[in-house]
Structures are given as structure tokens and as C-alpha cells.
Design an enzyme around this catalytic site. Sequence first.
Site, short mmCIF file in Angstrom:
data_model
loop_
_atom_site.label_atom_id
_atom_site.label_comp_id
_atom_site.label_asym_id
_atom_site.label_seq_id
_atom_site.Cartn_x
_atom_site.Cartn_y
_atom_site.Cartn_z
N THR A 1 -2.98 -12.42 0.41
CA THR A 1 -2.66 -11.08 -0.07
C THR A 1 -2.16 -10.21 1.07
O THR A 1 -2.48 -10.43 2.23
CB THR A 1 -3.89 -10.43 -0.76
N CYS A 2 -1.34 -9.23 0.71
CA CYS A 2 -0.89 -8.19 1.62
C CYS A 2 -0.17 -8.79 2.83
O CYS A 2 0.74 -9.59 2.70
CB CYS A 2 -2.09 -7.33 2.00
N HIS A 3 -0.62 -8.44 4.03
CA HIS A 3 0.03 -8.90 5.26
C HIS A 3 -0.26 -10.36 5.59
O HIS A 3 0.28 -10.87 6.58
CB HIS A 3 -0.36 -7.99 6.43
#
Length: 195
Positions: A117-119
Amino acid sequence: MPKKILVLAGDFVEDYEVMVPFQMLLMLGYEVHAVCPNKKAGEVVATAIHDFEGDQTYTEKRGHNFALNADFAAAKADDYAALVLPGGRAPEYLRLDPAVIKLIQDFNAAGKPIAATCHAAQLLAAADVVRGKKCQAYPACKPDVLLAGGEWDEPSAGLDSACVDQNLVTAPAWPANPAWIRALADTLGASISLG
């Protein structure tokens, strides 16, 4: 025996993206091991809370300490059903560690689910496991995904969506935790029933 899941974290991992999935997976009955390179079980990683408050990007505040319960040095893809990669600032420096990259590549080579998820897309790109696959991430990571040969799957406006392509289960940020972990559970063959 419950399936084991590995969570790879580092200092300044995003608080909600490590704590909430860790707890959700425990609640589903998985044995969850949280590790960090150069740290041992019983040590902690510092977390950061990223919030969406109307600025051009997220804001960052110091979060909780997150306790590790296993040793990174002992982690092998063969021992786990899936790998969870939370976001935050940790992926930026974790991707420089050859042992981290090899571990991600080992999970990918075995066709095991990798939930990022995300970065954490920075880790997927550095490990060259997004090539030819659709994925979501925090929008600022779109260039990482595209330059690594991945296909960008546009996240929902509320950043609460998830994408599954082959063994990758990806999401854009912590608002997607319910959709992201549900998609991982589905990929693992778990059933969530209300009764």
C-alpha cells in the site's frame, strides 16, 4: 496450524498502514510476524501518521512505536503464505537493502501474494515485480510504477480502493485498509462471514 504472514516494516512506516493490517490479520486467525532489517523481535520501529488535511500533499506527524515480533534475518518466503508491505517513509530507504529486495523477489517468484500500500510501490518497483501488472499506490508513486513497467490503476478519489493483479494486492493509502485487507484475505482463500 494457521497460515503465517510476514509484515515488513521500517522506521517511520505509516502508522495505520502497519498497525491496522497487523491487527486485522490477527483477527482473521493468521499468525503474523512483523520484521525490520537490522532489528530483532522485541524492538520497535517508529511510525508516522500521514493525514489528508487539504494541503497539496499529506501532512506527517509522529505516531506510535510498533513492536516487532520476529527477526528479519530469519525471514524466508518459503515460511509464509503472503508478504505485507505498508507504506510511509520506510520504503524509501528499505529499497536500498539488497536483502529486502531479494525477499520481495522470492515471494514474487513463488507466486505468493504481496500486499503493498501507499509508498510500498517504491519497494515493488525496486524489486522489479510490477512489470506487466496493474497496481495502485499513493498517486505520487505513479512515476515509480510506470518507470518499472507496471500499469497504473487509478485509485478512487477517496483513496479507499484496492487492485488485485496476479499475486499483487495493492492500495493507495490507509483509507483503503478495509478493501486492501479484504482483497488479501480473498486472495489467500479466507472467508469473512457475518453471522
